[in-house]
Design an enzyme around this catalytic site. Structure first.
Site, PDB file in Angstrom:
ATOM      1  N   ASP A  16      39.228  43.528  44.267  1.00  0.00           N
ATOM      2  CA  ASP A  16      39.432  42.724  45.461  1.00  0.00           C
ATOM      3  C   ASP A  16      39.887  43.603  46.634  1.00  0.00           C
ATOM      4  OD1 ASP A  16      39.609  39.813  46.257  1.00  0.00           O
ATOM      5  OD2 ASP A  16      41.626  40.449  46.829  1.00  0.00           O
ATOM      6  N   GLU A  41      35.043  45.348  46.475  1.00  0.00           N
ATOM      7  CA  GLU A  41      34.809  44.423  47.583  1.00  0.00           C
ATOM      8  C   GLU A  41      35.197  45.144  48.864  1.00  0.00           C
ATOM      9  OE1 GLU A  41      36.065  40.081  49.385  1.00  0.00           O
ATOM     10  OE2 GLU A  41      37.582  41.450  48.627  1.00  0.00           O
ATOM     11  N   ASP A  46      37.477  40.272  37.753  1.00  0.00           N
ATOM     12  CA  ASP A  46      37.933  40.411  39.127  1.00  0.00           C
ATOM     13  C   ASP A  46      39.369  40.915  39.030  1.00  0.00           C
ATOM     14  OD1 ASP A  46      38.312  39.901  41.920  1.00  0.00           O
ATOM     15  OD2 ASP A  46      36.860  38.287  41.765  1.00  0.00           O
ATOM     16  N   HIS A  61      31.857  33.711  46.847  1.00  0.00           N
ATOM     17  CA  HIS A  61      32.760  32.573  46.993  1.00  0.00           C
ATOM     18  C   HIS A  61      33.482  32.540  48.339  1.00  0.00           C
ATOM     19  CE1 HIS A  61      35.103  35.978  45.843  1.00  0.00           C
ATOM     20  NE2 HIS A  61      36.219  35.342  46.156  1.00  0.00           N
ATOM     21  N   ASP A  62      33.214  33.528  49.192  1.00  0.00           N
ATOM     22  CA  ASP A  62      33.837  33.561  50.522  1.00  0.00           C
ATOM     23  C   ASP A  62      32.825  33.313  51.638  1.00  0.00           C
ATOM     24  OD1 ASP A  62      36.342  34.299  49.439  1.00  0.00           O
ATOM     25  OD2 ASP A  62      35.792  36.420  49.470  1.00  0.00           O
TER      26      ASP A  62
HETATM   27  C1  NOJ Z   1      39.016  38.519  48.793  1.00  0.00           C
HETATM   28  C2  NOJ Z   1      38.582  37.385  47.932  1.00  0.00           C
HETATM   29  O1  NOJ Z   1      37.196  37.442  47.738  1.00  0.00           O
HETATM   30  C3  NOJ Z   1      39.037  36.121  48.616  1.00  0.00           C
HETATM   31  O2  NOJ Z   1      38.524  34.978  47.991  1.00  0.00           O
HETATM   32  C4  NOJ Z   1      40.543  36.110  48.638  1.00  0.00           C
HETATM   33  O3  NOJ Z   1      40.995  34.984  49.347  1.00  0.00           O
HETATM   34  C5  NOJ Z   1      41.088  37.367  49.303  1.00  0.00           C
HETATM   35  N1  NOJ Z   1      40.451  38.546  48.830  1.00  0.00           N
HETATM   36  C6  NOJ Z   1      42.549  37.513  49.035  1.00  0.00           C
HETATM   37  O4  NOJ Z   1      42.727  37.925  47.705  1.00  0.00           O
END
Ligand code: NOJ
Length: 529
Positions: free
Chosen positions: A204, A267, A102, A328-329
């Site tokens: 990211d 992402e 990542d 994870h989000d």
């Molecule tokens: C996306 C990530 O998936 C998330 O977990 C993170 O909080 C934000 N970007 C900020 O880096």
């Protein structure tokens, strides 16, 4: 396909995401680490995945649990050492797996030496590495840009008398991607890991990298209602998906292409027409702009069939699709649609055309954890309590066996372990013939062994009476998939052949052809004659 006609490992394989804090702790501090991951590679091999993506483990003050990077070329002591990383990558490769890191290029930690330097004075050489602006004449924020985690995106710096911009926490200042020195510094960090042999990056928030150089106000969002996240009070007109971003993505891809067989995954949360532009005009962008639309689409046959049609139609010629049902989000799929439908989702994910990414725990049907108010860790929740921003529920520890804390740690876990682990753990499910784990292993094995399933065409996508159906075909091999996304028994029509697998895991080998009854929340994989 990209790169001529040779298929790439990331097209045929299955990606598995590990959130390292929660996978396996090796030293009893209650937080997972790199040696922990290495000790669990057997699980990934038995599951049959091909590549591991690990969420950030770089040195970090952990304001956003590693997405606030203080050194792009190291390992945070909580996760181990560079030697642990070297050992992990060697073990991953020795087992024939790939390793994807990542990478967080949009922002650093406010403790990163670059930012500390940038803060020292307005004429520091690193001042322009971040987004600094004067206050408005009345002392107000430079413009109306917001933080994704709530509140204004601007924080005042007393020493130099200016604001800096952060798309996320104030501890995550955004880098200035208009500045070529920033680009080169990030590209050097990418090369550091590529030289160590990593097989690719998950970048990211790739669509947020560049902000409007004129710092224009974002447009108001007419649909926003007070009570929803303040981030959405304005539209991200000038803070997201800016045209210059695509040049950056091309440059990143060139960095990777200087090495053999590496993959760039982005992402990107955007509507499909905008998302597919990240493949690049000549497929010179990201090989896999993450497609999160199964997470965002209503769980019903009609909308999902429409989504598949739209996505396939929009893909540029030669672009390779991909699908995701959790990360994870996002709330866990098994909580969102229920345990039986989660089995159907597994069949969908692993039989669609395109690379699937599995989020750790999906393979055992993990559900959202219950997080009591005093257990909340996620800054997104702490900043805006009660508006469902919290991501702790999907980050609880992996359930390995029925020893204390599900075998995750010998210490006190950083987030609570889901209580039902005795039945739900990997060890328990490995002993059950029809467990979710057994289903995932079977689906992945079938996908791997049948070219029609990993490389074949996608045909006849339809939704009828709540049943989603489609076929996969390559050469003389042809499969039909029928997924009942309703809670009632349905009848559908299928071709002549035999059942290879059902999500309930019975009836295999039975001959079928013509009308067929499909149980509520059941999926069928049929090999056609
Ligand atoms: C996306 C990530 O998936 C998330 O977990 C993170 O909080 C934000 N970007 C900020 O880096």
């Amino acid at each position: 396909m990209t790169n001529g006609s040779k298929r790439q490992w990331w097209q045929d394989g299955v990606v598995y995401q590990i959130y390292p804090r929660s996978f396996q702790d090796s030293n009893g501090d209650g937080v997972g680490d790199l040696p922990g991951i290495e000790s669990r590679l057997d699980h990934l091999l038995a599951l049959g995945v091909d590549a591991v993506w690990i969420s950030p483990f770089y040195p970090s003050p952990m304001a956003d649990f590693g997405y606030d990077v203080a050194d792009y070329c190291g390992v945070d002591p909580i996760f181990g050492t560079i030697a642990d990383f070297d050992s992990l990558i060697a073990a991953v490769h020795a087992h024939g797996l790939k390793l994807i890191l990542d990478f967080v290029p949009n922002h650093t930690s406010d403790r990163h030496p670059w930012f500390l330097e940038s803060c020292t004075s307005r004429d520091n050489p690193k001042r322009d590495w971040y987004l600094w602006r004067d206050a408005k004449p009345d002392g107000g924020y430079p413009n109306n840009w917001m933080s994704n985690f709530g509140g204004p995106g601007w924080t005042w710096d007393e020493t130099t008398g200016q604001f800096y911009y952060h798309s996320f926490l104030r501890q995550q200042p955004d880098l200035n991607w208009h500045n070529p020195e920033v680009r080169n510094a990030i590209y050097a960090a990418m090369r550091f890991w590529l030289d160590k042999g990593v097989d690719g990056f998950r970048m990211d928030v790739l669509w947020l990298l560049i902000k409007d150089a004129a710092f224009r106000d974002n447009l108001p969002n007419p649909e926003w209602t007070p009570g929803a996240s303040s981030f959405w009070s304005v539209l991200p007109t000038y803070t997201a998906d800016q045209p210059e971003t695509r040049q950056i993505v091309r440059e990143m891809r060139q960095i990777l292409d200087a090495y053999a067989e590496r993959v760039l995954i982005g992402e990107i949360y955007l509507p499909l027409p905008e998302l597919v532009r990240y493949y690049g005009d000549s497929l010179d962008g990201a090989q896999m702009p993450f497609n999160f639309h199964l997470i965002q689409t209503e769980w019903a046959a009609g909308p999902i069939a429409a989504l598949i049609h739209e996505y396939e139609a929009l893909l540029p010629p030669g672009a390779w699709p991909n699908w995701v049902i959790g990360n994870h989000d996002q709330p866990r799929i098994a909580s969102r649609i229920g345990p039986a439908e989660a089995r159907v989702a597994a069949m969908l994910l692993l039989t669609l055309r395109g690379t699937p990414t599995i989020y750790y725990g999906e393979e055992i049907g993990m559900t959202n954890g219950n997080i009591a108010p005093d257990q909340v860790q996620d800054p997104a929740e702490k900043n805006q309590p009660g508006i469902s921003m919290g991501r702790d529920p999907e980050r609880t520890p992996m359930l390995w066996d029925n020893s204390p804390h599900a075998g995750f740690t010998a210490g006190a876990p950083w987030l609570p372990v889901n209580p039902a682990y005795e039945r739900a753990s990997v060890a328990a499910q490995a002993a059950q013939e029809r467990s979710m784990l057994a289903l995932y292993r079977r689906l992945i094995a079938l996908r791997r062994s049948h070219p029609a399933l990993h490389a074949g065409e996608l045909l006849d996508v339809r939704a009828k009476r709540g049943v989603l159906s489609y076929s996969r075909a390559l050469g003389s091999e042809r499969f039909q998939i029928l997924l009942n996304l309703t809670t009632e028994l349905q009848t559908a029509n299928c071709g002549h052949g035999h059942i290879v697998l059902t999500t309930i895991m019975d009836g295999e080998g039975a001959r079928v052809g013509g009308p067929i009854a499909i149980e509520a929340s059941e999926g069928l994989l049929i090999a056609l004659d």
